[in-house]
Design a protein around this motif. Structure first.
Motif: not given
Length: 274
Positions: A175-176, A179, A181, A200, A202, A230, A234-235
């Protein structure tokens, strides 16, 4: 027929897929899981086959197997015979252990993705000849690849998707890093202009997986306004996916081969509609 797999590997993959389906909570008293390899609709499949030709016309629409499925003269004949196998599953008479003769006109609802649509467009075209009701489709949306809508998920690229076999560390890294943005290039610009939610990834994944609608709308509002970054979005996605995948893995570990065999057993299901 489209992939160079052994029969044993095909059967293994089918059982692995069935385990994931069972894990989602299907009721064994209302669910029959079958494979095309072992359960293919019997005489109805033959009836469908003889009503389809390579250049069939129905209701003013030309249905050409070559055009629909991309089959060329060099392809093995099995690719031509497979569409009727898919079609036969649309009719109750393909499942005599579940339905009776007077159930022949029960309508069929098929949830599928757009890649399966050609099989059932062909099925709808031939259905009037068979005297059955045309099946109806609910076409599901594909998850976008992590790299964005302009790219495609691919088994050859494990970083294009989140898998139910991934651990939390792998999910976080994917994801980090991958993914796509919709945020701006700098924090300052992002605070000023906000994020483009339409691209986006996420946000697209949270649309599917975040169960709290109020929280989802809050994230979208804050992110679009530039008040959420972002990394924060994402987190939250990492947390949601990690919990979901871990829960799936715990449940799947309880699914045995015997359970798969039980779901696939040809048996009456008296409580199917109850």
């Amino acid at each position: 027929m489209w992939k160079n797999l052994t029969i044993a590997e095909r059967k293994r993959l089918a059982h692995e897929n069935a385990k994931d389906i069972i894990t989602c909570g299907f009721d064994i008293e209302k669910t029959f899981i079958f494979t095309d390899f072992s359960y293919v609709g019997g005489s109805l499949r033959f009836t469908i086959i003889v009503n389809i030709n390579m250049n069939m016309r129905n209701a003013g629409m030309t249905c050409i197997l070559k055009g629909i499925f991309g089959i060329s003269p060099e392809d093995q004949i099995g690719k031509v015979s497979f569409p009727p196998v898919q079609a036969a599953q649309s009719f109750s008479s393909s499942f005599p252990h579940l339905f009776h003769d007077n159930d022949d006109h029960l309508p069929c609802l098929i949830p599928c993705a757009i890649d399966q649509d050609p099989y059932f467009r062909m099925t709808c075209d031939v259905t009037p000849k068979l005297g059955f009701q045309k099946p109806s489709l609910i076409e599901s949306r594909f998850f976008p690849a992590l790299q964005g809508e302009s790219t495609k998920m691919s088994a050859s690229d494990p970083n294009s998707a989140i898998y139910v076999t991934d651990n939390s560390k792998q999910i976080k890294a994917k994801v980090n890093k991958y993914a796509f943005s919709g945020g701006q290039d700098t924090v300052e610009l992002h605070r000023e202009l906000g994020a483009n939610l339409d691209v986006d990834v996420s946000i697209k994944y949270l649309n599917f997986f975040l169960q709290d609608d109020d929280e989802l709308e809050h994230i979208k509002k804050e992110y679009k306004a530039g008040r959420m970054l972002t990394g924060e979005v994402k987190q939250r996605l990492i947390e949601v996916l990690s919990e979901l995948v871990a829960r799936h893995q715990r449940a799947r570990a309880q699914v045995t081969e015997e359970m798969v065999d039980a779901f696939m057993a040809i048996r009456p299901l008296p409580n199917m509609f109850g």
